[in-house]
Design a protein around this motif. Structure first.
Motif, PDB file in Angstrom:
ATOM      1  N   TYR A 140      14.091  11.742   8.046  1.00 55.38           N
ATOM      2  CA  TYR A 140      13.929  12.504   6.808  1.00 55.38           C
ATOM      3  C   TYR A 140      14.829  11.949   5.717  1.00 55.38           C
ATOM      4  O   TYR A 140      14.408  11.770   4.567  1.00 55.38           O
ATOM      5  N   GLN A 141      16.077  11.635   6.100  1.00 56.56           N
ATOM      6  CA  GLN A 141      17.002  11.097   5.109  1.00 56.56           C
ATOM      7  C   GLN A 141      16.484   9.771   4.537  1.00 56.56           C
ATOM      8  O   GLN A 141      16.576   9.524   3.337  1.00 56.56           O
ATOM      9  N   SER A 142      15.895   8.949   5.401  1.00 53.43           N
ATOM     10  CA  SER A 142      15.405   7.662   4.890  1.00 53.43           C
ATOM     11  C   SER A 142      14.238   7.873   3.923  1.00 53.43           C
ATOM     12  O   SER A 142      14.088   7.122   2.966  1.00 53.43           O
ATOM     13  N   TRP A 187      11.354  16.511  -0.367  1.00 54.33           N
ATOM     14  CA  TRP A 187      12.684  17.015  -0.680  1.00 54.33           C
ATOM     15  C   TRP A 187      12.634  18.497  -1.030  1.00 54.33           C
ATOM     16  O   TRP A 187      13.629  19.191  -0.896  1.00 54.33           O
ATOM     17  N   ILE A 188      11.477  18.972  -1.495  1.00 57.83           N
ATOM     18  CA  ILE A 188      11.352  20.412  -1.779  1.00 57.83           C
ATOM     19  C   ILE A 188      11.137  21.184  -0.481  1.00 57.83           C
ATOM     20  O   ILE A 188      11.658  22.274  -0.294  1.00 57.83           O
ATOM     21  N   TYR A 189      10.352  20.608   0.443  1.00 59.79           N
ATOM     22  CA  TYR A 189      10.077  21.318   1.703  1.00 59.79           C
ATOM     23  C   TYR A 189      11.343  21.453   2.548  1.00 59.79           C
ATOM     24  O   TYR A 189      11.510  22.425   3.263  1.00 59.79           O
ATOM     25  N   GLY A 190      12.212  20.472   2.475  1.00 60.71           N
ATOM     26  CA  GLY A 190      13.416  20.495   3.297  1.00 60.71           C
ATOM     27  C   GLY A 190      13.172  19.887   4.666  1.00 60.71           C
ATOM     28  O   GLY A 190      12.037  19.621   5.037  1.00 60.71           O
ATOM     29  N   PRO A 191      14.256  19.628   5.411  1.00 65.74           N
ATOM     30  CA  PRO A 191      14.104  19.036   6.742  1.00 65.74           C
ATOM     31  C   PRO A 191      13.486  20.035   7.715  1.00 65.74           C
ATOM     32  O   PRO A 191      13.533  21.246   7.489  1.00 65.74           O
ATOM     33  N   TYR A 192      12.934  19.512   8.800  1.00 62.93           N
ATOM     34  CA  TYR A 192      12.290  20.401   9.760  1.00 62.93           C
ATOM     35  C   TYR A 192      13.313  21.153  10.599  1.00 62.93           C
ATOM     36  O   TYR A 192      14.262  20.573  11.124  1.00 62.93           O
ATOM     37  N   GLN A 193      13.130  22.451  10.728  1.00 68.10           N
ATOM     38  CA  GLN A 193      13.884  23.283  11.647  1.00 68.10           C
ATOM     39  C   GLN A 193      12.858  24.101  12.413  1.00 68.10           C
ATOM     40  O   GLN A 193      11.978  24.697  11.792  1.00 68.10           O
ATOM     41  N   PRO A 194      12.964  24.147  13.752  1.00 65.75           N
ATOM     42  CA  PRO A 194      11.913  24.824  14.516  1.00 65.75           C
ATOM     43  C   PRO A 194      11.809  26.316  14.206  1.00 65.75           C
ATOM     44  O   PRO A 194      10.818  26.938  14.547  1.00 65.75           O
ATOM     45  N   PHE A 200       9.346  20.377  23.196  1.00 66.82           N
ATOM     46  CA  PHE A 200       9.338  20.283  21.740  1.00 66.82           C
ATOM     47  C   PHE A 200      10.699  20.709  21.193  1.00 66.82           C
ATOM     48  O   PHE A 200      11.269  21.656  21.698  1.00 66.82           O
ATOM     49  N   PRO A 201      11.251  20.088  20.156  1.00 63.27           N
ATOM     50  CA  PRO A 201      10.752  18.893  19.479  1.00 63.27           C
ATOM     51  C   PRO A 201      11.271  17.601  20.107  1.00 63.27           C
ATOM     52  O   PRO A 201      10.640  16.581  19.973  1.00 63.27           O
ATOM     53  N   GLY A 202      12.415  17.636  20.756  1.00 57.82           N
ATOM     54  CA  GLY A 202      12.951  16.426  21.385  1.00 57.82           C
ATOM     55  C   GLY A 202      13.319  15.362  20.370  1.00 57.82           C
ATOM     56  O   GLY A 202      13.218  15.566  19.148  1.00 57.82           O
ATOM     57  N   THR A 203      13.762  14.226  20.855  1.00 57.18           N
ATOM     58  CA  THR A 203      14.156  13.147  19.947  1.00 57.18           C
ATOM     59  C   THR A 203      13.318  11.893  20.151  1.00 57.18           C
ATOM     60  O   THR A 203      13.529  10.887  19.490  1.00 57.18           O
ATOM     61  N   SER A 204      12.347  11.944  21.073  1.00 57.02           N
ATOM     62  CA  SER A 204      11.562  10.731  21.353  1.00 57.02           C
ATOM     63  C   SER A 204      10.386  10.574  20.410  1.00 57.02           C
ATOM     64  O   SER A 204       9.883   9.465  20.230  1.00 57.02           O
ATOM     65  N   LEU A 205       9.918  11.692  19.860  1.00 55.05           N
ATOM     66  CA  LEU A 205       8.612  11.634  19.210  1.00 55.05           C
ATOM     67  C   LEU A 205       8.593  10.762  17.963  1.00 55.05           C
ATOM     68  O   LEU A 205       7.665   9.977  17.775  1.00 55.05           O
ATOM     69  N   PHE A 225      -2.684  11.676  10.265  1.00 56.44           N
ATOM     70  CA  PHE A 225      -1.811  12.745  10.755  1.00 56.44           C
ATOM     71  C   PHE A 225      -0.448  12.206  11.182  1.00 56.44           C
ATOM     72  O   PHE A 225       0.584  12.814  10.898  1.00 56.44           O
ATOM     73  N   THR A 226      -0.434  11.053  11.877  1.00 60.58           N
ATOM     74  CA  THR A 226       0.853  10.519  12.302  1.00 60.58           C
ATOM     75  C   THR A 226       1.698  10.130  11.090  1.00 60.58           C
ATOM     76  O   THR A 226       2.919  10.329  11.087  1.00 60.58           O
ATOM     77  N   GLY A 227       1.038   9.608  10.056  1.00 64.95           N
ATOM     78  CA  GLY A 227       1.784   9.256   8.856  1.00 64.95           C
ATOM     79  C   GLY A 227       2.352  10.481   8.168  1.00 64.95           C
ATOM     80  O   GLY A 227       3.497  10.485   7.703  1.00 64.95           O
ATOM     81  N   TYR A 228       1.563  11.528   8.138  1.00 61.63           N
ATOM     82  CA  TYR A 228       1.980  12.807   7.556  1.00 61.63           C
ATOM     83  C   TYR A 228       3.171  13.367   8.315  1.00 61.63           C
ATOM     84  O   TYR A 228       4.020  14.059   7.753  1.00 61.63           O
ATOM     85  N   SER A 229       3.276  13.041   9.609  1.00 65.68           N
ATOM     86  CA  SER A 229       4.338  13.593  10.444  1.00 65.68           C
ATOM     87  C   SER A 229       5.634  12.794  10.374  1.00 65.68           C
ATOM     88  O   SER A 229       6.686  13.317  10.707  1.00 65.68           O
ATOM     89  N   LEU A 230       5.562  11.523   9.970  1.00 64.50           N
ATOM     90  CA  LEU A 230       6.749  10.676  10.042  1.00 64.50           C
ATOM     91  C   LEU A 230       7.928  11.151   9.182  1.00 64.50           C
ATOM     92  O   LEU A 230       9.072  11.003   9.603  1.00 64.50           O
ATOM     93  N   PRO A 231       7.704  11.710   7.979  1.00 63.61           N
ATOM     94  CA  PRO A 231       8.874  12.099   7.182  1.00 63.61           C
ATOM     95  C   PRO A 231       9.738  13.172   7.838  1.00 63.61           C
ATOM     96  O   PRO A 231      10.861  13.390   7.410  1.00 63.61           O
ATOM     97  N   ASP A 232       9.224  13.872   8.858  1.00 62.24           N
ATOM     98  CA  ASP A 232      10.015  14.866   9.579  1.00 62.24           C
ATOM     99  C   ASP A 232      10.520  15.964   8.641  1.00 62.24           C
ATOM    100  O   ASP A 232      11.643  16.440   8.778  1.00 62.24           O
ATOM    101  N   ASP A 233       9.680  16.336   7.703  1.00 61.79           N
ATOM    102  CA  ASP A 233      10.033  17.437   6.820  1.00 61.79           C
ATOM    103  C   ASP A 233       9.504  18.740   7.419  1.00 61.79           C
ATOM    104  O   ASP A 233       8.863  18.726   8.475  1.00 61.79           O
ATOM    105  N   LEU A 234       9.758  19.837   6.726  1.00 60.97           N
ATOM    106  CA  LEU A 234       9.400  21.142   7.284  1.00 60.97           C
ATOM    107  C   LEU A 234       7.896  21.247   7.530  1.00 60.97           C
ATOM    108  O   LEU A 234       7.445  21.739   8.568  1.00 60.97           O
TER     109      LEU A 234
END
Lengths: 521, 335
Positions: free
Chosen positions: A101-103, A296-303, A209-214, A168-177
């Motif tokens: 997300y930071q990147s 940046w508006i959505y924020g990082p993902y938190q389960p 879920f969510p783990g760190t491998s995905l 979908f995978t591209g949409y998921s890569l930013p790891d935002d909320l």
């Protein structure tokens, strides 16, 4: 003004060109092949550009994607946002987030032209999928999937599925909320598969879920596996298209066995290149002026957090909509259960896709037509097929709409329950109604073809050289199919006819020549 | 007047609206086949050609200027709107110019040619390919044992090489049913502070995490102070809440939606309903958190809570250990 100098210049150019082509030919023996490539004829119709638009956006996607990959960090490692240099997005300072997300935040704010590349990449993906859908609809409604093109229909459907997953995978890569929420739903859908669901999700996510491998795995899939499949299948798609030659709409001078259009070189090549530039132009204008996926508006993902208005990108909306609308069924017995998301998330799309894959053969059965075709159908001439297509488009649209129940409810100031219940009924009734309307409309349009005012009433009046008049074509019912044998043609009709052919010229002009009473003769 | 008429020559047969009505019908080939592909639009019209040339040059000038602009925008700090405008104009000018060049000054329009043989090979070629394949297939068919053996071995080998896939993730096991809650585990807020019952006002709602493993994704739990609302308490759930002034007080409910696992985080204080914003499953908190709308089919599980010696809220047990259903969405062997 074709002077001698011009002819000499042309001779010189030809020699120069030959120097080039000969150099290659002496190595590859390619002259015959190259000639066939350059002289190839491609039919002209605006609807044939839709597939090209898809390919052009794919090229933009590949180029912008490579650029983004140079900056993206595929890591779930938790960091605290504190960039040391460049622009800092103050609201996020001090927040815990993944390195991924930071990147993405850094690409957006700290890489010059990074934001426009990101937004161009996302817009290109949305346009790509839109072009894929329109292309697919064009193929379906005009019967272009018929023999001999069933293989390309199947490759095309596979491409659609892989491209949607790639999106979908591209949409998921930013790891935002938003993307994390999407992954949570996909996790649950896969987990709900009977027998193997839990094994599958544990294998994909490397555990719970969510783990760190995905995130690193998604990166490999998005950057390598799916692009490889897409490029491979697309190559096959285009090679088959090239080999079979493009379909065309029926028209004057067009038969099942000939092809009419413009040559690849220079007409088609320059126009296709120009179209690619125009597609890029639209994508980059959108990327500059219309914000998309502001992570940046959505924020990082938190389960444990989620925002209202959580939707996937539009091309997966129909599946999300189905998940929202499906009744609260779950089957439990003998200590086992088939959980709810399985039915709308996998079973329903699976059945619909199965029908689509089988459609060329279903179509053969319906129309008892097992022949090969190069000329397309007009949608109106196949009311049943058009009706099925209209029903499918309606179902797709309603389900897509259903993935925004909350947004619709908010904007209309009604409860979301009302919208959900209304859509529950509509997804059943809507496709049926669409089928009936489309079917009737096709029949009506067919009738219009034969309507008296649509054709030269009274036929064509010819004046004979000796001053007499006569009519060709029956006065009240004279379509070509059932022209009565006594409709009559004078001794002069042959000549008149051929004269008209000359004046008719190219196909689209011949319409003008139809009612002409051949006053000039 | 002759008695018959060639269908092709009736005017209607050339009506373009008629196309495609009968796909089997042979189409009239009466339009002159124009194979002269050397013609171009402004041929023999030097003025028009000059104008066309100027139009194309103008389009490419836009590209030229936009490219210079693009460099300036980059140096100037890469304003996104200006960058988009420059990229868009540069691509647009290039594209328009190319298309106009092809349309107005290039030959190769509207030519016609045979398609060849419907992509179908000659009978001789079709026999030949079958025979070539047969060169290998016949000897294979004569050795059914070897074929079956190959099939069996291939299957076993296929299974064997699938084993690396098993390394992708652990075997799903008991932890499908478990969360990080347990007897005496404190409920803490997002920043790690434990909670006292008095800190939660009536109708207040708070997301809490198990102190031992706050990041566990199945554990987030909602503490809701129901005040004196009439909360259904079946016999097995007696003592799971923290009563305040002899009223219902605080209950703890799993935040993970039983449908697709999103956090069911929208709380309607008036109706005491929890809504999951992913697919709008709605749960009635006062009636065992049972689903009353949307695709969810199970209620949100309740966590038995108590107050420890220091006065902080703790769990009495994990969700499943407490006899309730496991947390989160369904799966095959949940039953």
């Amino acid at each position: 003004m074709s002077t001698t100098e011009e002819r000499i210049a042309a001779q010189k150019r030809l020699r120069a060109t030959r120097a080039g082509t000969d150099t290659i030919d002496e190595r590859l023996g390619s002259s015959k092949f190259l000639t066939s490539v350059l002289d190839k004829i491609f039919p002209d119709h605006w609807s044939f550009m839709v597939g090209e638009i898809a390919m052009d956006s794919l090229i933009v996607l590949i180029i912008t994607g490579i650029y983004l990959a140079l900056f993206y960090v595929p890591s779930s490692k938790e960091v605290v946002y504190a960039p040391t240099s460049g622009h800092v997005y103050i609201p996020l300072v001090g927040q815990k987030m993944s390195e991924a997300y930071q990147s993405v935040i850094n690409i957006s704010f700290n890489v010059r032209f990074g934001l426009i590349m990101r937004q161009a990449h996302h817009w290109a993906a949305l346009i790509f999928l839109a072009a894929v859908f329109f292309h697919m609809a064009r193929i379906f409604f005009t019967g272009a999937f018929r023999k001999p093109r069933e293989i390309n229909w199947i490759i095309g459907l596979l491409l659609w599925q892989i491209v949607a997953l790639e999106g979908f995978t591209g949409y998921s890569l930013p790891d935002d909320l938003l993307s994390g929420t999407g992954l949570r739903v996909i996790y649950s859908i896969i987990e709900s598969i009977p027998f193997v669901g839990t094994w599958l999700v544990y294998a994909l996510w490397g555990g719970r879920f969510p783990g760190t491998s995905l995130i690193p795995r998604l990166f490999v899939v998005h950057e390598f596996l799916f692009p490889l499949l897409i490029i491979g299948l697309l190559t096959a798609h285009l090679m088959i298209l090239w080999h079979q030659k493009h379909t065309d709409f029926p028209g004057p001078g067009k038969t099942e066995t000939n092809i009419r259009g413009s040559r690849i070189w220079p007409q088609y090549a320059l126009k296709a290149g120009g179209l690619m530039m125009l597609v890029s132009s639209v994508i980059f204008l959108l990327a500059g002026f219309v914000q998309i996926n502001p992570v940046w508006i959505y924020g990082p993902y938190q389960p444990y957090t989620v925002s209202a208005g959580a939707q996937p990108d539009w091309y997966l909306g129909w599946q999300d909509g189905a998940v929202r609308l499906w009744p609260h069924w779950e089957f439990r017995s003998f200590g086992h259960e088939i959980a709810n998301p399985f039915f709308p998330g996998l079973l329903l799309p699976g059945i619909l896709l199965g029908i689509m894959f089988a459609w060329p053969w279903i179509d053969k059965k319906i129309y008892k037509d097992y022949r090969a075709h190069n000329l397309l159908d007009r949608p109106r001439d196949k009311p049943f097929r058009t009706g099925v297509g209209a029903a499918a488009v309606t179902l797709f649209s309603l389900l897509t709409m259903a993935s925004g129940t909350d947004i619709i409810a908010n904007n209309l100031h009604v409860s979301y329950e009302a919208i959900v219940v209304a859509l529950d009924y509509l997804v059943i009734i809507g496709p049926v109604v669409a089928f009936i309307i489309a079917y009737k409309a096709c029949q009506r349009l067919q009738e219009v073809d034969f309507h008296p005012i649509q054709r030269p009433v009274g036929g064509v009046i010819y004046r004979t050289p000796d001053g007499g008049y006569h009519t060709v074509g029956d006065v009240h019912h004279g379509p070509s199919h059932d022209v009565p044998a006594d409709a009559g043609a004078s001794h002069g009709s042959g000549e008149h006819g051929s004269g008209e052919h000359g004046s008719g010229g190219a196909g689209r002009d011949s319409e003008k020549s139809v009612p002409a009473p051949s006053a000039g003769d | 007047m002759t008695d018959t008429i060639d269908e092709k020559q009736t005017p209607f047969a050339r009506n373009p609206r008629h196309f495609g009505i009968d796909p089997g019908e042979p189409w009239p080939d009466d339009v002159p086949m124009d194979q002269d592909d050397t013609r171009w639009r402004y041929q023999g019209d030097p003025k028009g050609a000059k104008k066309a040339e100027r139009r194309i040059a103008a389009a490419w000038t836009v590209t030229l200027l936009a490219s210079i602009g693009l460099a300036a925008v980059y140096v100037d700090g890469a304003n996104n709107q200006l960058a988009g405008l420059c990229w868009g104009l540069a691509f647009g000018g290039l594209g328009v110019g190319l298309i106009l060049w092809a349309r107005d000054l290039m030959p190769g329009h509207d030519v016609i040619a045979s398609r060849g043989h419907h992509n179908v090979s000659s009978e001789a070629d079709r026999i030949a390919v079958a025979e070539s394949l047969g060169r290998g297939l016949d000897p294979m068919a004569r050795r059914p044992f070897l074929l079956k053996m190959l099939g069996a071995v291939g299957g076993v080998f296929g299974l064997a090489i699938a084993f690396p896939i098993a390394s992708l993730g652990p075997r799903p096991h008991r932890n499908l049913y478990q969360t990080a809650w347990g007897k005496g585990v404190r409920a803490v807020t997002q920043d790690g502070t434990p909670i006292r019952p008095s800190e939660l006002p009536v109708n207040g709602i708070l997301t809490v995490f198990p102190e031992t493993n706050p990041s566990d994704a199945l554990s987030p739990t909602l503490l809701i102070n129901l005040g004196d609302a009439d909360y259904d308490t079946p016999p097995e759930r007696v003592g799971w809440n923290i009563p305040i002034d002899g009223k219902t007080g605080i209950v703890a409910i799993s935040k993970i939606c039983t449908h697709a696992g999103c956090p069911a985080s929208l709380y309607n204080v008036v109706t005491h309903q929890l809504v999951c914003p992913c697919h709008y499953s709605t749960f009635d908190v006062l009636h065992l958190c049972q689903p009353i709308f949307g695709p969810a089919s199970r209620g949100l599980p309740q966590l038995p809570i108590a107050v420890d010696a220091q006065g902080f809220i703790v769990a009495q047990a994990d969700y499943s250990r407490a006899g309730g259903a496991p947390v989160g969405p369904g799966f095959w062997n949940r039953g």
